[in-house]
Design a protein around this motif. Sequence first.
Motif, PDB file in Angstrom:
ATOM      1  N   ASP A  99       0.824  -1.220   0.000  1.00  0.00           N
ATOM      2  CA  ASP A  99       0.000   0.000   0.000  1.00  0.00           C
ATOM      3  C   ASP A  99       0.850   1.258   0.000  1.00  0.00           C
ATOM      4  O   ASP A  99       0.583   2.210   0.734  1.00  0.00           O
ATOM      5  CB  ASP A  99      -0.956   0.000   1.199  1.00  0.00           C
ATOM      6  CG  ASP A  99      -2.124   0.961   0.994  1.00  0.00           C
ATOM      7  OD1 ASP A  99      -2.465   1.239  -0.172  1.00  0.00           O
ATOM      8  OD2 ASP A  99      -2.687   1.431   2.004  1.00  0.00           O
ATOM      9  N   VAL A 100       1.882   1.279  -0.844  1.00  0.00           N
ATOM     10  CA  VAL A 100       2.738   2.459  -0.930  1.00  0.00           C
ATOM     11  C   VAL A 100       2.244   3.389  -2.034  1.00  0.00           C
ATOM     12  O   VAL A 100       1.582   2.964  -2.987  1.00  0.00           O
ATOM     13  CB  VAL A 100       4.212   2.077  -1.173  1.00  0.00           C
ATOM     14  CG1 VAL A 100       4.717   1.178  -0.055  1.00  0.00           C
ATOM     15  CG2 VAL A 100       4.408   1.408  -2.529  1.00  0.00           C
ATOM     16  N   ASP A 101       2.573   4.654  -1.897  1.00  0.00           N
ATOM     17  CA  ASP A 101       2.176   5.641  -2.899  1.00  0.00           C
ATOM     18  C   ASP A 101       3.251   5.847  -3.951  1.00  0.00           C
ATOM     19  O   ASP A 101       2.954   6.080  -5.124  1.00  0.00           O
ATOM     20  CB  ASP A 101       1.864   6.969  -2.206  1.00  0.00           C
ATOM     21  CG  ASP A 101       0.741   6.827  -1.192  1.00  0.00           C
ATOM     22  OD1 ASP A 101      -0.361   6.408  -1.583  1.00  0.00           O
ATOM     23  OD2 ASP A 101       0.988   7.115  -0.002  1.00  0.00           O
ATOM     24  N   PHE A 102       4.511   5.772  -3.518  1.00  0.00           N
ATOM     25  CA  PHE A 102       5.640   5.952  -4.425  1.00  0.00           C
ATOM     26  C   PHE A 102       6.722   4.942  -4.068  1.00  0.00           C
ATOM     27  O   PHE A 102       6.917   4.608  -2.895  1.00  0.00           O
ATOM     28  CB  PHE A 102       6.240   7.361  -4.308  1.00  0.00           C
ATOM     29  CG  PHE A 102       5.242   8.475  -4.350  1.00  0.00           C
ATOM     30  CD1 PHE A 102       4.781   8.969  -5.559  1.00  0.00           C
ATOM     31  CD2 PHE A 102       4.768   9.043  -3.171  1.00  0.00           C
ATOM     32  CE1 PHE A 102       3.861  10.010  -5.593  1.00  0.00           C
ATOM     33  CE2 PHE A 102       3.842  10.070  -3.193  1.00  0.00           C
ATOM     34  CZ  PHE A 102       3.382  10.558  -4.411  1.00  0.00           C
ATOM     35  N   LEU A 103       7.436   4.491  -5.082  1.00  0.00           N
ATOM     36  CA  LEU A 103       8.597   3.625  -4.853  1.00  0.00           C
ATOM     37  C   LEU A 103       9.640   3.965  -5.907  1.00  0.00           C
ATOM     38  O   LEU A 103       9.320   4.097  -7.097  1.00  0.00           O
ATOM     39  CB  LEU A 103       8.215   2.144  -4.929  1.00  0.00           C
ATOM     40  CG  LEU A 103       9.355   1.154  -4.634  1.00  0.00           C
ATOM     41  CD1 LEU A 103       8.831  -0.029  -3.813  1.00  0.00           C
ATOM     42  CD2 LEU A 103       9.997   0.642  -5.918  1.00  0.00           C
ATOM     43  N   VAL A 104      10.885   4.118  -5.452  1.00  0.00           N
ATOM     44  CA  VAL A 104      11.987   4.385  -6.372  1.00  0.00           C
ATOM     45  C   VAL A 104      13.035   3.294  -6.208  1.00  0.00           C
ATOM     46  O   VAL A 104      13.297   2.802  -5.116  1.00  0.00           O
ATOM     47  CB  VAL A 104      12.619   5.770  -6.121  1.00  0.00           C
ATOM     48  CG1 VAL A 104      11.661   6.881  -6.498  1.00  0.00           C
ATOM     49  CG2 VAL A 104      13.052   5.928  -4.670  1.00  0.00           C
ATOM     50  N   THR A 105      13.612   2.898  -7.314  1.00  0.00           N
ATOM     51  CA  THR A 105      14.656   1.874  -7.292  1.00  0.00           C
ATOM     52  C   THR A 105      15.449   1.977  -8.588  1.00  0.00           C
ATOM     53  O   THR A 105      15.215   2.870  -9.402  1.00  0.00           O
ATOM     54  CB  THR A 105      14.036   0.469  -7.105  1.00  0.00           C
ATOM     55  OG1 THR A 105      15.081  -0.488  -6.907  1.00  0.00           O
ATOM     56  CG2 THR A 105      13.210   0.045  -8.307  1.00  0.00           C
ATOM     57  N   GLY A 106      16.401   1.077  -8.764  1.00  0.00           N
ATOM     58  CA  GLY A 106      17.217   1.137  -9.969  1.00  0.00           C
ATOM     59  C   GLY A 106      17.936  -0.171 -10.221  1.00  0.00           C
ATOM     60  O   GLY A 106      17.814  -1.128  -9.453  1.00  0.00           O
ATOM     61  N   THR A 107      18.700  -0.197 -11.292  1.00  0.00           N
ATOM     62  CA  THR A 107      19.361  -1.424 -11.724  1.00  0.00           C
ATOM     63  C   THR A 107      20.744  -1.605 -11.123  1.00  0.00           C
ATOM     64  O   THR A 107      21.407  -2.614 -11.374  1.00  0.00           O
ATOM     65  CB  THR A 107      19.491  -1.434 -13.259  1.00  0.00           C
ATOM     66  OG1 THR A 107      20.252  -0.287 -13.678  1.00  0.00           O
ATOM     67  CG2 THR A 107      18.129  -1.384 -13.937  1.00  0.00           C
ATOM     68  N   LEU A 108      21.194  -0.641 -10.336  1.00  0.00           N
ATOM     69  CA  LEU A 108      22.582  -0.605  -9.871  1.00  0.00           C
ATOM     70  C   LEU A 108      22.964  -1.788  -8.987  1.00  0.00           C
ATOM     71  O   LEU A 108      24.080  -2.286  -9.057  1.00  0.00           O
ATOM     72  CB  LEU A 108      22.812   0.700  -9.106  1.00  0.00           C
ATOM     73  CG  LEU A 108      24.188   0.910  -8.482  1.00  0.00           C
ATOM     74  CD1 LEU A 108      25.251   0.999  -9.566  1.00  0.00           C
ATOM     75  CD2 LEU A 108      24.195   2.173  -7.628  1.00  0.00           C
ATOM     76  N   LYS A 109      22.033  -2.247  -8.147  1.00  0.00           N
ATOM     77  CA  LYS A 109      22.383  -3.228  -7.120  1.00  0.00           C
ATOM     78  C   LYS A 109      22.037  -4.653  -7.556  1.00  0.00           C
ATOM     79  O   LYS A 109      22.676  -5.246  -8.403  1.00  0.00           O
ATOM     80  CB  LYS A 109      21.674  -2.858  -5.814  1.00  0.00           C
ATOM     81  CG  LYS A 109      21.972  -1.447  -5.332  1.00  0.00           C
ATOM     82  CD  LYS A 109      23.215  -1.385  -4.496  1.00  0.00           C
ATOM     83  CE  LYS A 109      23.481   0.011  -3.974  1.00  0.00           C
ATOM     84  NZ  LYS A 109      24.813   0.137  -3.382  1.00  0.00           N
ATOM     85  N   TRP A 110      20.993  -5.209  -6.931  1.00  0.00           N
ATOM     86  CA  TRP A 110      20.680  -6.630  -7.072  1.00  0.00           C
ATOM     87  C   TRP A 110      20.095  -7.002  -8.433  1.00  0.00           C
ATOM     88  O   TRP A 110      19.989  -8.188  -8.756  1.00  0.00           O
ATOM     89  CB  TRP A 110      19.724  -7.046  -5.955  1.00  0.00           C
ATOM     90  CG  TRP A 110      20.230  -6.697  -4.595  1.00  0.00           C
ATOM     91  CD1 TRP A 110      19.816  -5.660  -3.804  1.00  0.00           C
ATOM     92  CD2 TRP A 110      21.280  -7.351  -3.872  1.00  0.00           C
ATOM     93  NE1 TRP A 110      20.526  -5.639  -2.631  1.00  0.00           N
ATOM     94  CE2 TRP A 110      21.440  -6.670  -2.640  1.00  0.00           C
ATOM     95  CE3 TRP A 110      22.087  -8.464  -4.139  1.00  0.00           C
ATOM     96  CZ2 TRP A 110      22.361  -7.055  -1.684  1.00  0.00           C
ATOM     97  CZ3 TRP A 110      23.008  -8.837  -3.176  1.00  0.00           C
ATOM     98  CH2 TRP A 110      23.149  -8.142  -1.977  1.00  0.00           C
ATOM     99  N   LEU A 111      19.729  -6.029  -9.236  1.00  0.00           N
ATOM    100  CA  LEU A 111      19.259  -6.324 -10.594  1.00  0.00           C
ATOM    101  C   LEU A 111      20.419  -6.507 -11.565  1.00  0.00           C
ATOM    102  O   LEU A 111      20.203  -6.824 -12.735  1.00  0.00           O
ATOM    103  CB  LEU A 111      18.321  -5.217 -11.090  1.00  0.00           C
ATOM    104  CG  LEU A 111      16.979  -5.124 -10.357  1.00  0.00           C
ATOM    105  CD1 LEU A 111      16.160  -3.959 -10.911  1.00  0.00           C
ATOM    106  CD2 LEU A 111      16.201  -6.423 -10.481  1.00  0.00           C
ATOM    107  N   MET A 112      21.632  -6.261 -11.079  1.00  0.00           N
ATOM    108  CA  MET A 112      22.862  -6.532 -11.850  1.00  0.00           C
ATOM    109  C   MET A 112      22.890  -5.786 -13.174  1.00  0.00           C
ATOM    110  O   MET A 112      23.450  -6.269 -14.160  1.00  0.00           O
ATOM    111  CB  MET A 112      23.016  -8.044 -12.093  1.00  0.00           C
ATOM    112  CG  MET A 112      23.002  -8.881 -10.843  1.00  0.00           C
ATOM    113  SD  MET A 112      23.246 -10.660 -11.163  1.00  0.00           S
ATOM    114  CE  MET A 112      21.751 -11.016 -12.093  1.00  0.00           C
ATOM    115  N   GLY A 113      22.315  -4.585 -13.193  1.00  0.00           N
ATOM    116  CA  GLY A 113      22.229  -3.847 -14.441  1.00  0.00           C
ATOM    117  C   GLY A 113      23.175  -2.685 -14.558  1.00  0.00           C
ATOM    118  O   GLY A 113      23.207  -2.015 -15.591  1.00  0.00           O
ATOM    119  N   GLY A 114      23.948  -2.406 -13.506  1.00  0.00           N
ATOM    120  CA  GLY A 114      24.879  -1.290 -13.564  1.00  0.00           C
ATOM    121  C   GLY A 114      24.180   0.041 -13.347  1.00  0.00           C
ATOM    122  O   GLY A 114      22.953   0.126 -13.206  1.00  0.00           O
TER     123      GLY A 114
END
Length: 279
Positions: A99-114
């Motif tokens: 039930d979150v309103d916003f979420l930010v993330t990226g490929t840098l860490k565990w997604l192994m995308g740099g």
Amino acid sequence: MMADMDFPTLAYQWLVKQRIGVECRFVESPDRIYTPPELFEREVDDKTVLVATSRVFYTSGYIQDIRSVADIAHKHGAYMLVDDYQGTGQIPINVNAMDVDFLVTGTLKWLMGGPGLAFVYIREGLISQLQPTIAGWFGHSEQFQFKTREFDFRPDATRVEMGTPAVAAIYAANGGLDIVQEISVEQICERTRYLTNDLIAQAREHGWKVRAPLEPEQRSSIVMLEIEQPEEVVKALVARNIITDSRPGLLRASPYFYNTIEENALVIGAIAEILESRK
């Protein structure tokens, strides 16, 4: 409202807005491991506009009970924003269940995308209500009319897009995403938790203090060892082709699904030899 264990970048976004009247407050972890939801319950009130915090803390690996924090925020009419850089890819996620309103993330860490790519989730019902305070030409409702003197946001999620995306970074990130999706985050979580539990157990056998939750289900794949001058240990481990990292007073080891129990033993053995050589 934030937590004092959040990664500094999260706090900096709001601290620099103090000059325009934003008030920043922090809940304080009692042990530098946990941040119980009750801490937010005590501090969030009807003047709170936004609760912004991490799902996984970078200095203890603790997985927050985000749904409980979101319920507290919403009870007081505040929005809930989650920084999930340390969780996405290794810990299953469901933004609707949380039930979150916003979420930010990226490929840098565990997604192994740099580096170079970030993702933002906005609750669908909020998209048309909110006006971003920064904009790029990709967010203009008539992007290719190149209107310099006027700006109208797109009506959908593309209103938060900025400029030309980092296409090369996207190709690199797709490789990591393909691997994560092929294995599944659920299986990655099970595997990394197995490795993390083993690494913590081996560290404790040596009498080292581990800064991590006691409950396995509240741990991510971030293992922090309290060691003096950890940066020196990191350098010595690099010389042995072992990659770790350090934070003030802490050595961080983060086994992922491609690591093995044998490699855990190798890392622990190497750390023990390095610490012994200091005596």
